[in-house]
Design a protein around this motif. Sequence first.
Motif, PDB file in Angstrom:
ATOM      1  N   THR A 117      39.038  27.942  42.302  1.00  0.00           N
ATOM      2  CA  THR A 117      39.110  29.408  42.226  1.00  0.00           C
ATOM      3  C   THR A 117      40.021  29.953  43.321  1.00  0.00           C
ATOM      4  O   THR A 117      40.221  29.317  44.359  1.00  0.00           O
TER       5      THR A 117
ATOM      6  N   GLY B 283      36.903  42.502  40.210  1.00  0.00           N
ATOM      7  CA  GLY B 283      38.130  42.121  40.900  1.00  0.00           C
ATOM      8  C   GLY B 283      38.928  41.146  40.069  1.00  0.00           C
ATOM      9  O   GLY B 283      38.821  41.130  38.833  1.00  0.00           O
ATOM     10  N   TYR B 284      39.718  40.340  40.760  1.00  0.00           N
ATOM     11  CA  TYR B 284      40.497  39.317  40.042  1.00  0.00           C
ATOM     12  C   TYR B 284      40.182  37.965  40.651  1.00  0.00           C
ATOM     13  O   TYR B 284      40.338  37.763  41.865  1.00  0.00           O
ATOM     14  N   ILE B 285      39.713  37.043  39.828  1.00  0.00           N
ATOM     15  CA  ILE B 285      39.511  35.666  40.277  1.00  0.00           C
ATOM     16  C   ILE B 285      40.187  34.740  39.279  1.00  0.00           C
ATOM     17  O   ILE B 285      39.874  34.766  38.082  1.00  0.00           O
ATOM     18  N   ALA B 286      41.147  33.951  39.778  1.00  0.00           N
ATOM     19  CA  ALA B 286      41.779  32.934  38.927  1.00  0.00           C
ATOM     20  C   ALA B 286      40.901  31.687  38.961  1.00  0.00           C
ATOM     21  O   ALA B 286      40.424  31.278  40.022  1.00  0.00           O
TER      22      ALA B 286
ATOM     23  N   GLY C 236      40.613  34.243  44.695  1.00  0.00           N
ATOM     24  CA  GLY C 236      40.347  35.650  44.397  1.00  0.00           C
ATOM     25  C   GLY C 236      41.334  36.576  45.089  1.00  0.00           C
ATOM     26  O   GLY C 236      41.883  36.249  46.156  1.00  0.00           O
TER      27      GLY C 236
ATOM     28  N   ILE D  99      32.990  39.109  39.437  1.00  0.00           N
ATOM     29  CA  ILE D  99      34.088  38.714  38.546  1.00  0.00           C
ATOM     30  C   ILE D  99      34.690  39.946  37.873  1.00  0.00           C
ATOM     31  O   ILE D  99      35.909  40.119  37.811  1.00  0.00           O
TER      32      ILE D  99
ATOM     33  N   ARG E  27      43.026  30.401  34.060  1.00  0.00           N
ATOM     34  CA  ARG E  27      42.900  31.749  33.491  1.00  0.00           C
ATOM     35  C   ARG E  27      42.019  32.606  34.397  1.00  0.00           C
ATOM     36  O   ARG E  27      41.303  32.092  35.265  1.00  0.00           O
ATOM     37  N   ARG E  28      42.097  33.896  34.149  1.00  0.00           N
ATOM     38  CA  ARG E  28      41.242  34.830  34.872  1.00  0.00           C
ATOM     39  C   ARG E  28      39.787  34.594  34.477  1.00  0.00           C
ATOM     40  O   ARG E  28      39.493  34.415  33.278  1.00  0.00           O
TER      41      ARG E  28
ATOM     42  N   HIS F 245      50.442  44.046  41.175  1.00  0.00           N
ATOM     43  CA  HIS F 245      49.468  44.996  41.733  1.00  0.00           C
ATOM     44  C   HIS F 245      49.630  45.310  43.216  1.00  0.00           C
ATOM     45  O   HIS F 245      49.134  46.350  43.668  1.00  0.00           O
TER      46      HIS F 245
ATOM     47  N   HIS G  19      49.658  37.620  39.115  1.00  0.00           N
ATOM     48  CA  HIS G  19      48.834  38.828  39.008  1.00  0.00           C
ATOM     49  C   HIS G  19      49.110  39.758  40.195  1.00  0.00           C
ATOM     50  O   HIS G  19      49.300  40.969  40.018  1.00  0.00           O
TER      51      HIS G  19
ATOM     52  N   LEU H 248      47.416  33.489  40.415  1.00  0.00           N
ATOM     53  CA  LEU H 248      47.035  34.609  41.286  1.00  0.00           C
ATOM     54  C   LEU H 248      48.277  35.356  41.781  1.00  0.00           C
ATOM     55  O   LEU H 248      48.306  36.596  41.809  1.00  0.00           O
TER      56      LEU H 248
END
Length: 164
Positions: A66, A52-55, A68, A49, A5-6, A112, A108, A105
């Motif tokens: 992780t 931005g986006y970090i899985a 990103g 965190i 999850r994010r 984007h 997502h 990731l």
Amino acid sequence: MTVVRRLLPDDAEEYRSLRLEALERHPEAFGSSHAEECTRPLASFADRIAGGYIAGGFVDGRLDATAGLLVPTQAKSRHKGMLWGVYVRAKRRGSGLADAVMTALLAHAAEHVEQIHLSVAAANGRAIGFYKRLGFEAFGTEPRALKVDGTYIDELLMVKVMGR
Ligand SMILES: CC(C)(COP(=O)(O)OP(=O)(O)OC[C@H]1O[C@@H](n2cnc3c(N)ncnc32)[C@H](O)[C@@H]1OP(=O)(O)O)[C@@H](O)C(=O)NCCC(=O)NCCS
């Protein structure tokens, strides 16, 4: 049980611990250094965190992986996401956890950006093999991209165009 999850700001403590492990054990694999990040307050990890986006890949409730994605804000560059901070704890390598985190990731990213760029140490055969399997292609090498304890590290530049 594996959950991907994010990450949320509440994960900052676990994230900091995994991130510092990555920087300490693999100084040649990351642009940032352990010395630079270990003195940062917890809030800066929460901010990262949130900004931005970090899985995150959790196994039995523990953060073990992780990846990103950074999306530039400039109009002419924001079609290109930058992959950063890809790390899997040693005991989870080869388990499919890296794939699971990257699948999240990439899903997502598809919403984007149009393509994803990354740089990886040219000697990091395992990571390069991993990225190739996910559809990344090398398009060049940056000589002396990093200098780690006096040693220069060349980096391979790779790109994946979404949908390919
Ligand atoms: C890079 C990383 C995230 C990949 O996760 P992983 O679980 O090890 O990856 P996988 O085992 O799924 O895939 C690795 C691939 O490389 C292959 N491989 C393993 N060792 C290799 C080597 N020395 N040279 C070339 N390929 C290698 C594996 O066979 C596998 O390919 P396959 O699935 O086609 O058989 C993980 O190894 C890691 O965290 N490494 C340390 C930090 C790092 O280097 N991060 C990348 C920064 S750019």
